[in-house]
Scaffold this motif. Sequence first.
Motif, short mmCIF file in Angstrom:
data_model
loop_
_atom_site.label_atom_id
_atom_site.label_comp_id
_atom_site.label_asym_id
_atom_site.label_seq_id
_atom_site.Cartn_x
_atom_site.Cartn_y
_atom_site.Cartn_z
N ALA A 369 -112.27 -80.36 2.53
CA ALA A 369 -111.11 -80.97 2.03
C ALA A 369 -110.98 -80.74 0.52
O ALA A 369 -112.14 -80.13 -0.20
CB ALA A 369 -111.54 -82.42 2.05
N VAL A 370 -109.96 -80.72 -0.07
CA VAL A 370 -109.48 -80.17 -1.30
C VAL A 370 -109.83 -80.96 -2.53
O VAL A 370 -110.13 -82.24 -2.43
CB VAL A 370 -108.01 -79.88 -1.45
CG1 VAL A 370 -107.63 -79.56 -2.93
CG2 VAL A 370 -107.43 -78.74 -0.55
N GLU A 371 -110.63 -80.30 -3.55
CA GLU A 371 -110.77 -80.96 -4.88
C GLU A 371 -109.86 -80.33 -6.01
O GLU A 371 -109.81 -79.03 -6.19
CB GLU A 371 -112.19 -80.90 -5.17
CG GLU A 371 -112.51 -81.94 -6.24
CD GLU A 371 -114.05 -81.97 -6.61
OE1 GLU A 371 -114.56 -81.47 -7.76
OE2 GLU A 371 -114.69 -82.36 -5.62
N GLU A 372 -108.79 -81.04 -6.25
CA GLU A 372 -107.85 -80.25 -7.44
C GLU A 372 -108.55 -79.95 -8.76
O GLU A 372 -109.29 -81.03 -9.06
CB GLU A 372 -106.45 -81.00 -7.31
CG GLU A 372 -105.93 -81.20 -6.01
CD GLU A 372 -104.53 -82.05 -6.19
OE1 GLU A 372 -104.62 -83.06 -7.12
OE2 GLU A 372 -103.68 -81.59 -5.23
N CYS A 373 -108.00 -79.07 -9.25
CA CYS A 373 -108.05 -78.69 -10.62
C CYS A 373 -107.52 -79.64 -11.67
O CYS A 373 -106.38 -80.24 -11.28
CB CYS A 373 -107.88 -77.14 -11.04
SG CYS A 373 -106.13 -76.83 -10.94
N ARG A 374 -107.91 -79.61 -12.95
CA ARG A 374 -107.46 -80.59 -13.86
C ARG A 374 -106.06 -80.29 -14.18
O ARG A 374 -105.09 -81.16 -14.28
CB ARG A 374 -108.14 -80.38 -15.23
CG ARG A 374 -107.65 -81.47 -16.36
CD ARG A 374 -108.55 -81.32 -17.49
NE ARG A 374 -109.80 -81.80 -17.17
CZ ARG A 374 -110.74 -81.58 -18.07
NH1 ARG A 374 -110.47 -81.37 -19.39
NH2 ARG A 374 -112.16 -82.02 -17.90
N LEU A 375 -105.53 -78.97 -14.13
CA LEU A 375 -103.99 -78.58 -14.30
C LEU A 375 -103.15 -79.28 -13.25
O LEU A 375 -102.25 -79.77 -13.76
CB LEU A 375 -104.12 -77.05 -14.36
CG LEU A 375 -104.58 -76.41 -15.52
CD1 LEU A 375 -104.08 -74.97 -15.49
CD2 LEU A 375 -103.46 -76.95 -16.66
#
Length: 415
Positions: A369-375
């Motif tokens: 599962a994805v963990e998105e970056c702050r950008l």
Amino acid sequence: MVRRCSSAGVCWTLLMGCVFAAHAVTFEVTDGNSTCIKADLNASFSITYNTNNGTRVVVFGLPSSARVGNGSSCGGREVPPELQVSFGAGHALGLVFSSDGRLYRVANMSLQYNLSDTSTFPQSSSTGVETMMTNVSEIFARMNSTYKCVSSSTVSLSARANVTFSDVHLEAYMTGANLSKDESVCSADLPVTTVAPTQTPRTTAAPSPVPPPAPERGNYTLTNTNGTACLLALMGLQLNVTHRSKSLNQTVSEVVNLQPNKTTASGSCGATLATLVLTEELTNLTFTFALNSTTQKFYLSAVNISAFWPDMTDRFAEGNGSLNLLQCSVGRSYMCSAEQTLSVLPTFSINTFRMQLQPFNITSNRFSAVEECRLDQENMLIPIIVGAALAGLVLIVLVAYLIGRKRTHAGYQTI
């Protein structure tokens, strides 16, 4: 200055405590009657150590008495081939190899030195064995060929220890008893092509370099010996390097895309450390990922680059081993669709495009599962804020309209 020569013809020059080797030493690792590693090495070691009066630098060479150490092995299932060279009073040089089927390389280099050896480390304030290692080296060659590098090249294992090689002939994963006649020559030995000067000197300024387009997205996978994926990476990479230009004779910043169709991936996977090495024709880029067992997050801990592009006056070899970038929870994959810049050094940074990576805890050879970056999170937040603001504005206009309409009706009476 004092010069000494042994009966084997190896000479040392002693000057202010420095010792330099003059000839290569041959080593061979066998398994039964089969040879798997053979190396002719000429190496010198530069080590900074502490004394009671400060620090001191000693440089000593690999002596002719050096021998193949007990840690040497042809490898096997989940065990890579390794050459351990033992010499002196408890000193050792280690080379661990890896292969992707097309290329083989020195994936890990280590140096063990014994500070209790007072003849090598006089007036040392500490004793015991120190070990330094790095997973960055430019020693790689085609399978079934001999790595050849006559030129000198230095590998930095730490701020305190360096190894300089010259006149190296080496082969791993051998199929015969002798070094292959097919040679993979190091880039430092390749001839440099120069452009003849024009008859009429140009007085116009050189045009500004046009930045390259966004790079193609490469798919890089490392697998264990059982064939299961242990590191996955999908990303486009753009390298920003500040170097001395050969043609302009000044310092310039050059931006180059890494081309996936010309890039090979290699490296190693461990429980808490994973290394991805991307090799193009003129570029060697290494990412090291570490796992923090306390926070249960992985992160990019080190980046190293070695490049010798056509307009460079010298090889660009730099790295930073104290990074803390691309943090992500263990068991998830890090994703950043937006373009982001990884600042490695003032002279070197990396632009990433549409990145997704996972160096640990991979199941079924697929990203977790994805963990998105702050950008990406900020890019998603901006439309939400704008939408909410527009909705609020519409609501205010609607309420004002209804109030105004009610007041207009209140000014008239029914006949």
